[in-house]
Design a protein around this motif. Structure first.
Motif, short mmCIF file in Angstrom:
data_model
loop_
_atom_site.label_atom_id
_atom_site.label_comp_id
_atom_site.label_asym_id
_atom_site.label_seq_id
_atom_site.Cartn_x
_atom_site.Cartn_y
_atom_site.Cartn_z
N ALA A 56 0.84 -1.21 0.00
CA ALA A 56 0.00 0.00 0.00
C ALA A 56 0.87 1.25 0.00
CB ALA A 56 -0.93 0.00 1.21
N ALA A 57 1.92 1.24 0.82
CA ALA A 57 2.82 2.40 0.89
C ALA A 57 3.52 2.63 -0.45
CB ALA A 57 3.85 2.20 2.00
N LEU A 58 3.92 1.55 -1.11
CA LEU A 58 4.58 1.68 -2.42
C LEU A 58 3.61 2.22 -3.47
CD1 LEU A 58 6.76 -1.56 -2.48
CD2 LEU A 58 7.57 0.81 -2.39
N LEU A 59 2.35 1.78 -3.41
CA LEU A 59 1.36 2.33 -4.34
C LEU A 59 1.24 3.83 -4.16
CD1 LEU A 59 -1.59 -0.24 -4.40
CD2 LEU A 59 -0.21 0.51 -6.34
N ARG A 60 1.16 4.25 -2.91
CA ARG A 60 1.02 5.69 -2.64
C ARG A 60 2.28 6.46 -3.05
NH1 ARG A 60 -1.80 3.55 2.05
NH2 ARG A 60 -3.99 4.04 1.77
N GLU A 61 3.42 5.87 -2.77
CA GLU A 61 4.70 6.51 -3.10
C GLU A 61 4.84 6.69 -4.61
OE1 GLU A 61 9.10 4.70 -2.89
OE2 GLU A 61 8.11 4.83 -0.94
N ARG A 62 4.31 5.76 -5.37
CA ARG A 62 4.44 5.78 -6.83
C ARG A 62 3.08 6.05 -7.50
NH1 ARG A 62 7.96 0.22 -6.97
NH2 ARG A 62 9.69 1.01 -5.73
N ALA A 63 2.23 6.76 -6.80
CA ALA A 63 0.86 6.98 -7.28
C ALA A 63 0.82 7.60 -8.67
CB ALA A 63 0.09 7.84 -6.28
N ASP A 64 1.67 8.57 -8.93
CA ASP A 64 1.65 9.22 -10.25
C ASP A 64 2.01 8.21 -11.35
OD1 ASP A 64 0.90 11.68 -9.23
OD2 ASP A 64 2.95 12.42 -9.08
N GLU A 65 2.99 7.37 -11.08
CA GLU A 65 3.40 6.36 -12.07
C GLU A 65 2.24 5.40 -12.36
OE1 GLU A 65 6.38 2.49 -12.40
OE2 GLU A 65 6.67 3.92 -10.77
N TYR A 66 1.64 4.85 -11.30
CA TYR A 66 0.56 3.88 -11.49
C TYR A 66 -0.68 4.54 -12.08
CZ TYR A 66 3.38 0.41 -9.17
OH TYR A 66 4.39 -0.46 -8.84
N ALA A 67 -0.96 5.77 -11.70
CA ALA A 67 -2.09 6.49 -12.28
C ALA A 67 -1.85 6.69 -13.78
CB ALA A 67 -2.29 7.83 -11.58
N GLY A 68 -0.60 6.91 -14.15
CA GLY A 68 -0.27 7.04 -15.57
C GLY A 68 -0.58 5.77 -16.35
N TYR A 69 -0.31 4.61 -15.74
CA TYR A 69 -0.64 3.34 -16.40
C TYR A 69 -2.14 3.19 -16.58
CZ TYR A 69 4.14 1.96 -15.08
OH TYR A 69 5.50 1.89 -14.91
N VAL A 70 -2.89 3.56 -15.53
CA VAL A 70 -4.35 3.46 -15.61
C VAL A 70 -4.88 4.37 -16.70
CG1 VAL A 70 -6.50 3.88 -14.34
CG2 VAL A 70 -4.58 2.76 -13.18
N THR A 71 -4.34 5.56 -16.79
CA THR A 71 -4.77 6.51 -17.81
C THR A 71 -4.47 5.97 -19.21
OG1 THR A 71 -4.50 8.39 -16.33
CG2 THR A 71 -4.45 8.87 -18.68
N LEU A 72 -3.26 5.46 -19.40
CA LEU A 72 -2.89 4.93 -20.71
C LEU A 72 -3.73 3.73 -21.11
CD1 LEU A 72 1.01 5.10 -20.85
CD2 LEU A 72 -0.62 6.27 -22.33
#
Length: 111
Positions: A56-72
């Motif tokens: 969970a902490a890693l998801l939050r730490e890298r939220a912009d990266e993972y959000a970018g994947y969801v957007t793409l």
């Protein structure tokens, strides 16, 4: 058959994934089952909870990266994608914080 990830906004191919044979798929599933049987299920609940919390902490730490994947991949707006990442982290935290409770044997009181 090749699987592809396509940008929904532009139609551009982002990545191709080769087909997997049935034997390779069965080997991957068997490896996952072995990992569960020889490692994960023997870990104390508190350790499993720490791993979920760290994820969970890693998801939050890298939220912009993972959000970018969801957007793409899904074409979601950036704000909605970030909300989805946060929701995923919150779900992991929920299960981590309730791990002990959820692992207790359940009793049935009948009717």
């Amino acid at each position: 058959m090749t699987y592809e990830t396509v940008n929904p906004a532009s139609g551009a191919r982002l990545k191709s994934f080769a087909d997997i044979s049935e034997a390779a798929l069965e080997a991957a599933v068997a490896a996952a089952q072995r990992a569960y049987q020889t490692d994960w299920r023997d870990r104390p609940i508190a350790e499993r909870a720490r791993i979920l919390s760290k994820a969970a902490a890693l998801l939050r730490e890298r939220a912009d990266e993972y959000a970018g994947y969801v957007t793409l991949e899904m074409g979601k707006l950036s704000g909605a994608a970030k909300t989805e990442v946060e929701l995923s982290a919150a779900i992991l935290d929920y299960y981590a914080s309730h791990a002990e409770e959820f692992s207790r044997p359940k009793t049935f009181s009948g009717f």
